[in-house]
Design a protein around this motif. Structure first.
Motif, PDB file in Angstrom:
ATOM      1  N   ARG A  20      22.807  36.376  51.703  1.00 31.42           N
ATOM      2  CA  ARG A  20      21.930  37.701  51.642  1.00 31.42           C
ATOM      3  C   ARG A  20      21.152  37.718  50.494  1.00 31.42           C
ATOM      4  NH1 ARG A  20      22.254  42.914  50.055  1.00 31.42           N
ATOM      5  NH2 ARG A  20      24.618  42.579  49.396  1.00 31.42           N
ATOM      6  N   LEU A  21      21.741  37.511  49.115  1.00 31.75           N
ATOM      7  CA  LEU A  21      21.135  37.822  48.118  1.00 31.75           C
ATOM      8  C   LEU A  21      19.866  36.642  47.867  1.00 31.75           C
ATOM      9  CD1 LEU A  21      24.128  38.468  45.342  1.00 31.75           C
ATOM     10  CD2 LEU A  21      22.073  40.164  46.166  1.00 31.75           C
ATOM     11  N   GLY A  22      20.198  35.273  48.337  1.00 29.26           N
ATOM     12  CA  GLY A  22      19.373  34.344  48.293  1.00 29.26           C
ATOM     13  C   GLY A  22      18.137  34.507  48.807  1.00 29.26           C
ATOM     14  N   LEU A  23      18.162  35.155  50.313  1.00 31.77           N
ATOM     15  CA  LEU A  23      17.212  35.474  51.141  1.00 31.77           C
ATOM     16  C   LEU A  23      16.424  36.664  50.691  1.00 31.77           C
ATOM     17  CD1 LEU A  23      18.921  35.210  54.708  1.00 31.77           C
ATOM     18  CD2 LEU A  23      17.153  33.605  53.513  1.00 31.77           C
ATOM     19  N   ASN A  24      16.948  37.763  50.219  1.00 33.08           N
ATOM     20  CA  ASN A  24      16.171  38.731  49.240  1.00 33.08           C
ATOM     21  C   ASN A  24      15.059  39.315  50.083  1.00 33.08           C
ATOM     22  OD1 ASN A  24      15.717  40.267  47.068  1.00 33.08           O
ATOM     23  ND2 ASN A  24      14.166  39.051  46.203  1.00 33.08           N
ATOM     24  N   GLU A  74      19.410  41.543  37.568  1.00 38.15           N
ATOM     25  CA  GLU A  74      20.762  41.945  37.975  1.00 38.15           C
ATOM     26  C   GLU A  74      21.171  41.535  39.367  1.00 38.15           C
ATOM     27  OE1 GLU A  74      23.129  46.316  38.694  1.00 38.15           O
ATOM     28  OE2 GLU A  74      20.928  46.281  38.610  1.00 38.15           O
ATOM     29  N   GLN A  75      20.309  41.496  40.533  1.00 34.50           N
ATOM     30  CA  GLN A  75      20.566  40.780  41.646  1.00 34.50           C
ATOM     31  C   GLN A  75      20.722  39.236  41.358  1.00 34.50           C
ATOM     32  OE1 GLN A  75      21.494  43.492  43.356  1.00 34.50           O
ATOM     33  NE2 GLN A  75      20.124  42.473  45.117  1.00 34.50           N
ATOM     34  N   GLU A  76      20.006  38.648  40.585  1.00 37.17           N
ATOM     35  CA  GLU A  76      20.057  37.359  40.198  1.00 37.17           C
ATOM     36  C   GLU A  76      21.494  36.837  39.699  1.00 37.17           C
ATOM     37  OE1 GLU A  76      18.689  33.103  40.079  1.00 37.17           O
ATOM     38  OE2 GLU A  76      18.156  35.014  41.053  1.00 37.17           O
ATOM     39  N   VAL A 116      24.226  34.154  41.389  1.00 40.70           N
ATOM     40  CA  VAL A 116      24.879  33.059  40.770  1.00 40.70           C
ATOM     41  C   VAL A 116      26.479  33.467  40.537  1.00 40.70           C
ATOM     42  CG1 VAL A 116      24.618  34.024  38.426  1.00 40.70           C
ATOM     43  CG2 VAL A 116      24.388  31.568  38.901  1.00 40.70           C
ATOM     44  N   GLU A 117      26.856  34.571  40.419  1.00 42.78           N
ATOM     45  CA  GLU A 117      28.312  34.995  40.062  1.00 42.78           C
ATOM     46  C   GLU A 117      28.956  34.630  41.446  1.00 42.78           C
ATOM     47  OE1 GLU A 117      30.550  38.580  38.379  1.00 42.78           O
ATOM     48  OE2 GLU A 117      29.149  38.756  39.185  1.00 42.78           O
ATOM     49  N   GLN A 118      28.296  34.965  42.819  1.00 42.76           N
ATOM     50  CA  GLN A 118      29.061  34.666  44.080  1.00 42.76           C
ATOM     51  C   GLN A 118      29.123  33.311  44.229  1.00 42.76           C
ATOM     52  OE1 GLN A 118      30.116  37.073  45.733  1.00 42.76           O
ATOM     53  NE2 GLN A 118      29.456  38.535  44.488  1.00 42.76           N
ATOM     54  N   TYR A 119      28.075  32.210  43.804  1.00 40.53           N
ATOM     55  CA  TYR A 119      28.112  31.039  43.928  1.00 40.53           C
ATOM     56  C   TYR A 119      29.065  30.308  43.034  1.00 40.53           C
ATOM     57  CZ  TYR A 119      26.524  26.136  43.441  1.00 40.53           C
ATOM     58  OH  TYR A 119      26.299  24.814  43.278  1.00 40.53           O
ATOM     59  N   LEU A 130      16.830  31.392  40.171  1.00 34.70           N
ATOM     60  CA  LEU A 130      16.717  30.724  38.950  1.00 34.70           C
ATOM     61  C   LEU A 130      17.967  29.888  38.432  1.00 34.70           C
ATOM     62  CD1 LEU A 130      13.940  32.571  37.175  1.00 34.70           C
ATOM     63  CD2 LEU A 130      13.629  30.645  38.620  1.00 34.70           C
ATOM     64  N   LEU A 131      18.981  30.807  38.263  1.00 31.29           N
ATOM     65  CA  LEU A 131      20.187  30.303  37.682  1.00 31.29           C
ATOM     66  C   LEU A 131      21.225  29.417  38.239  1.00 31.29           C
ATOM     67  CD1 LEU A 131      21.213  33.715  36.051  1.00 31.29           C
ATOM     68  CD2 LEU A 131      20.123  31.777  34.877  1.00 31.29           C
ATOM     69  N   GLN A 132      21.122  29.598  39.766  1.00 24.31           N
ATOM     70  CA  GLN A 132      21.908  28.870  40.756  1.00 24.31           C
ATOM     71  C   GLN A 132      21.738  27.424  40.644  1.00 24.31           C
ATOM     72  OE1 GLN A 132      20.848  27.356  43.946  1.00 24.31           O
ATOM     73  NE2 GLN A 132      22.978  26.502  44.165  1.00 24.31           N
ATOM     74  N   PRO A 133      20.506  26.864  40.291  1.00 23.30           N
ATOM     75  CA  PRO A 133      20.377  25.307  40.173  1.00 23.30           C
ATOM     76  C   PRO A 133      20.750  24.802  38.994  1.00 23.30           C
ATOM     77  CG  PRO A 133      18.624  26.331  41.145  1.00 23.30           C
ATOM     78  CD  PRO A 133      19.176  27.515  40.852  1.00 23.30           C
ATOM     79  N   LEU A 134      20.835  25.468  37.775  1.00 23.73           N
ATOM     80  CA  LEU A 134      21.238  25.110  36.728  1.00 23.73           C
ATOM     81  C   LEU A 134      22.831  25.106  36.728  1.00 23.73           C
ATOM     82  CD1 LEU A 134      18.939  27.151  34.293  1.00 23.73           C
ATOM     83  CD2 LEU A 134      18.755  24.882  35.092  1.00 23.73           C
ATOM     84  N   VAL A 135      23.464  26.099  37.165  1.00 21.62           N
ATOM     85  CA  VAL A 135      24.954  26.246  37.368  1.00 21.62           C
ATOM     86  C   VAL A 135      25.193  25.132  38.115  1.00 21.62           C
ATOM     87  CG1 VAL A 135      26.873  27.523  38.020  1.00 21.62           C
ATOM     88  CG2 VAL A 135      25.163  28.810  36.824  1.00 21.62           C
ATOM     89  N   GLU A 136      24.693  24.809  39.182  1.00 22.53           N
ATOM     90  CA  GLU A 136      25.355  23.830  40.328  1.00 22.53           C
ATOM     91  C   GLU A 136      25.028  22.248  39.524  1.00 22.53           C
ATOM     92  OE1 GLU A 136      23.714  21.720  44.346  1.00 22.53           O
ATOM     93  OE2 GLU A 136      22.521  23.175  43.371  1.00 22.53           O
ATOM     94  N   ASN A 137      23.975  22.242  38.351  1.00 21.36           N
ATOM     95  CA  ASN A 137      23.789  20.848  37.597  1.00 21.36           C
ATOM     96  C   ASN A 137      24.848  20.956  36.858  1.00 21.36           C
ATOM     97  OD1 ASN A 137      22.154  18.785  36.838  1.00 21.36           O
ATOM     98  ND2 ASN A 137      22.108  19.750  35.003  1.00 21.36           N
ATOM     99  N   SER A 138      25.433  21.807  36.032  1.00 25.51           N
ATOM    100  CA  SER A 138      26.748  21.841  35.139  1.00 25.51           C
ATOM    101  C   SER A 138      27.936  21.380  36.125  1.00 25.51           C
ATOM    102  CB  SER A 138      26.717  23.111  34.755  1.00 25.51           C
ATOM    103  OG  SER A 138      25.687  23.522  33.746  1.00 25.51           O
TER     104      SER A 138
END
Length: 581
Positions: free
Chosen positions: A428-432, A441-443, A447-450, A481-489
Motif C-alpha cells: 500500500r505504501l509503495g503504491l502511494n 515519514e511514509q518512506e 522501508v521499515e515494513q520491508y 528510495l530507501l528500499q533498493p538500498l536496504v535490499e542491496n545490503s
C-alpha cells in the motif's frame, strides 16, 4: 487619461498618434506659413507706404520750391525794381502808376505758378496787389502779420491753412511770407510779400499719388496741427495722445492707438523746403492686413481638409500596418486550441515578420519539447513500474510466502499475522495512491515494513536502526528510495557474513539539501567494479541501483546524487542527496 490610453487597442493608439502627428505638423506648417506671409505682406505694405510718402514729399517740395522761385522771379522784374527805388526814395507819388504796372507782373506770376491764388506786396509807400482780387483795408497786413515779421533771422515763412485777411472771402489758403531780395546792396526792412496758394489745389497735390484709398496723407506742423485740411471729415491729430511728440525726427515711422482703439501705422517725413512741415501717412493696421484674412481662411480650410483626409486615411493606414500582426494574432488563437502545425508566412521583411519567424521557431521548439516530455513521461512510468516490480521481486515474495507457510504450519499465528500486515502495508505504501511523491515519514514506514519482513524470512541475519530528524519527516521526496538500498545490503552485504549484520538508516538536513544514508557492516565491495556492472542486463544488483539513479535524474536532474562509500570486510554506506523543494 493615461489609463484610458493604455486600455485602448493598438490600432486605436496608432490612429490617435498618427492623427496627433498629422494635426501637429499641419498646424505648425499652416501657422508658420501664415506668419511668414503676414510678415511679408506687412513689410511690403510698409515699403509701399514709405515709397508713396517719399514721392508725395518730393512732389510737395518741388511745388513749394517752384512757388519760392516764382516769387523771387517776380522780385527780379523791372517793375518791381522800380517800385523798390520809389520805396527807397520814399516817393509815393507814383503809387497808382506802379500799381498799374504791377498788374501785368501779378498776372504773369499766376500764370507761371497756377497754385498761386493771390499775391500781396506790403511797402511803406503803399500796398500792391492784383486789382481783381478784392483786397481788404490797408491795415489787414499789420493785423495778420504784424507780430510775425518782428521775429529775427528769417527770410521766408510758411503758414498753413487759414482764411486770409488780406482779401475778401477767398477761402482758406496756404501762405508764403518773403522778404525782398537785396537790390543795389540795399535792404528793405518794411517791405514784405505774401503769396497765397489755394488750399484745395494743394490738397489735390497731396492726394494725387495715392493708389490706395485706405492710406491717408496729411501735411502737418510738427506740433500736430494741420497745414492742409482733409477734403472730408475733421481730423485733429494734435488731440491724439502722444501723437505730435513722435514727430520730433525728420523721418520715421511708428504705431499708435487712436481714440477709437484702432491700431494705426504712421510714416512721416519732413519737407526740405520747410522743416516745420511734416508729411504724414496714416493707415489702419486692420486695413493694411486685410488681405491676410483671405490667406488666414485659406490656410484654415487647407488645414481642415488635410486633417479630414488624415482622419479618413488613419483607419486604412492602421489596418495596413497591423495586417501582419493581426494575422499573427489569429495564428496564436489557433495555437490556443492545440493546433501546433500552423505557421506564420509574410511577404514583408519587417519587425512583425521577424516576430512571426521567431513564433514559428517557438512552435517547432514546443513540438520538440512535447515529444521530449512525452518520452520523459513514458520513461518515468516505465521506471516507476520497474520500481514497483522490484519491491514485488518473485524471489522476495517467494521467501516471504514460504516463511509465512511454515510459520503457519508451526502454529506461529501471531508471526504470520504480523507478516501479512507488513506485506500489505509494504504494497500500500509503495503504491502511494498512484503518486510519485511521498513524505520522508511514509518512506521510513515503507522501508521499515520491508526490513521487518526480511527479518522474518532471515532470522538472526541483521538488525536495523532508523535515525531521522523530526524536521525532516514532513519533507516530500520521490517514493521507494530507501528500499533498493536496504535490499542491496541484505542480499549482497550479508550474503557471506557469519556475524550479525547491522543496518543504520540516517536522514538529516544539510543546508538546502536532504541526505538519506544507508550504512551496513557487510562484506563491502569494489565500488569501481560495481559501477561497471550496473549496466549489465540480468544483474539484479546493477538493475536496482541503475533504476534508482534514472528515477532520481528524471525527478531532480543534476541536483540529486547517489554516492557509494565501501570498504572490503568493513561495510558500505550509500548516500542519496536531493534538493529540498
Amino acid at each position: 487619461m493615461m489609463s484610458y490610453f493604455y486600455k485602448m487597442s493598438l490600432k486605436k493608439r496608432i490612429q490617435l498618434i498618427y492623427i496627433f502627428l498629422v494635426v501637429l505638423c499641419i498646424s505648425v506648417t499652416g501657422i508658420c506659413s501664415y506668419l511668414f506671409a503676414a510678415k511679408s505682406i506687412e513689410r511690403n505694405a510698409l515699403e509701399l507706404k514709405k515709397s508713396i510718402l517719399n514721392k508725395s514729399v518730393q512732389v510737395m517740395d518741388e511745388h513749394l520750391r517752384h512757388i519760392v522761385v516764382s516769387s523771387y522771379s517776380f522780385m527780379l522784374g523791372d517793375t518791381f525794381t522800380q517800385v523798390m527805388q520809389d520805396v527807397r526814395n520814399h516817393n509815393d507819388g507814383r503809387y497808382y502808376q506802379n500799381l498799374s504796372l504791377l498788374q501785368t507782373t501779378f498776372a504773369q506770376l499766376k500764370l507761371v505758378e497756377p497754385l498761386i491764388d493771390t499775391a500781396y506786396l506790403k511797402t511803406p509807400i503803399g500796398n500792391f496787389f492784383s486789382t481783381k482780387d478784392f483786397p481788404n483795408q490797408s491795415a489787414a497786413f499789420d493785423n495778420e502779420y504784424g507780430e510775425v515779421v518782428k521775429k529775427p533771422g528769417w527770410n521766408t515763412m510758411w503758414f498753413g491753412s487759414h482764411a486770409s485777411a488780406l482779401f475778401q472771402s477767398r477761402g482758406n489758403v496756404l501762405s508764403l511770407l518773403l522778404k525782398p531780395i537785396v537790390i543795389d546792396n540795399h535792404t528793405f526792412s518794411e517791405v514784405y510779400m505774401v503769396v497765397n496758394m489755394r488750399e484745395a489745389a494743394m490738397r489735390d497735390i497731396l492726394n494725387q499719388d495715392l493708389m490706395n484709398s485706405q492710406v491717408q496723407l496729411f501735411l502737418l506742423h510738427k506740433n500736430g496741427s494741420e497745414v492742409i485740411r482733409p477734403g472730408s471729415g475733421t481730423f485733429n491729430l494734435v488731440t491724439e495722445p502722444g501723437f505730435a511728440q513722435r514727430l520730433n525726427r525728420g523721418v520715421g515711422d511708428f504705431t499708435y492707438t487712436n481714440g477709437q482703439g484702432q491700431d494705426m501705422l504712421v510714416n512721416y517725413s519732413a519737407l526740405s523746403m520747410n522743416e516745420d512741415w511734416v508729411m504724414v501717412s496714416v493707415q489702419s493696421k486692420a486695413d493694411l492686413l486685410s488681405p491676410l484674412k483671405k490667406i488666414r481662411w485659406l490656410v484654415i480650410l487647407i488645414m481642415l481638409f488635410c486633417i479630414l483626409l488624415a482622419l479618413a486615411l488613419s483607419d486604412l493606414l492602421s489596418s495596413a500596418l497591423l495586417k501582419p500582426l493581426n494575422k499573427l494574432r489569429r495564428l496564436m488563437v489557433e495555437v490556443e486550441y492545440n493546433d501546433l502545425d500552423v505557421r506564420f508566412r509574410s511577404k514583408y521583411d519587417d519587425e512583425v515578420s521577424a516576430v512571426g519567424h521567431r513564433f514559428n521557431r517557438m512552435l517547432e521548439q514546443i513540438q520538440i519539447l512535447f515529444e521530449e516530455v512525452r518520452a520523459t513521461e513514458q520513461d518515468k512510468r516505465r521506471l516507476e513500474v520497474k520500481a514497483l516490480q522490484a519491491q514485488v521481486d518473485p524471489h522476495f515474495l517467494y521467501n516471504t510466502l514460504n516463511t509465512m507457510f511454515w510459520k503457519s504450519e508451526s502454529g506461529e499465528k501471531k508471526d504470520v499475522s504480523a507478516m501479512i500486515v507488513s506485506l500489505s502495508l509494504l504494497f500500500r505504501l509503495g503504491l502511494n495512491d498512484g503518486k510519485d511523491i511521498t513524505t520522508v515519514e511514509q518512506e521510513i514506514k515503507h522501508v521499515e515494513q520491508y526490513m521487518q519482513l526480511q527479518q522474518q524470512c532471515y532470522e538472526d541475519l541483521f538488525e536495523y536502526r532508523i535515525e531521522a530528524q523530526e524536521s525532516c519527516k514532513g519533507i516530500e521526496i520521490l517514493k521507494i528510495l530507501l528500499q533498493p538500498l536496504v535490499e542491496n545490503s541484505i542480499l549482497h552485504g550479508f550474503n557471506d557474513k557469519e556475524d550479525l549484520g547491522d543496518i543504520l538508516i540516517r536522514i538529516d538536513l544539510h543546508e538546502d539539501t536532504l541526505r538519506l544514508a544507508v550504512t551496513d557492516n557487510g562484506c563491502g565491495m569494489d565500488v569501481a567494479k560495481m559501477n561497471a556492472e550496473e549496466a549489465t542486463e540480468g544483474n539484479r544488483k546493477g538493475y536496482a541501483i541503475s533504476n534508482l539513479v534514472d528515477r532520481l535524474n528524471l525527478q531532480y536532474g543534476e541536483q540529486a546524487s547517489l554516492v557509494f562509500h565501501s570498504e572490503i570486510n568493513v561495510g558500505t554506506t550509500v548516500v542519496i542527496t536531493i534538493p529540498i523543494r
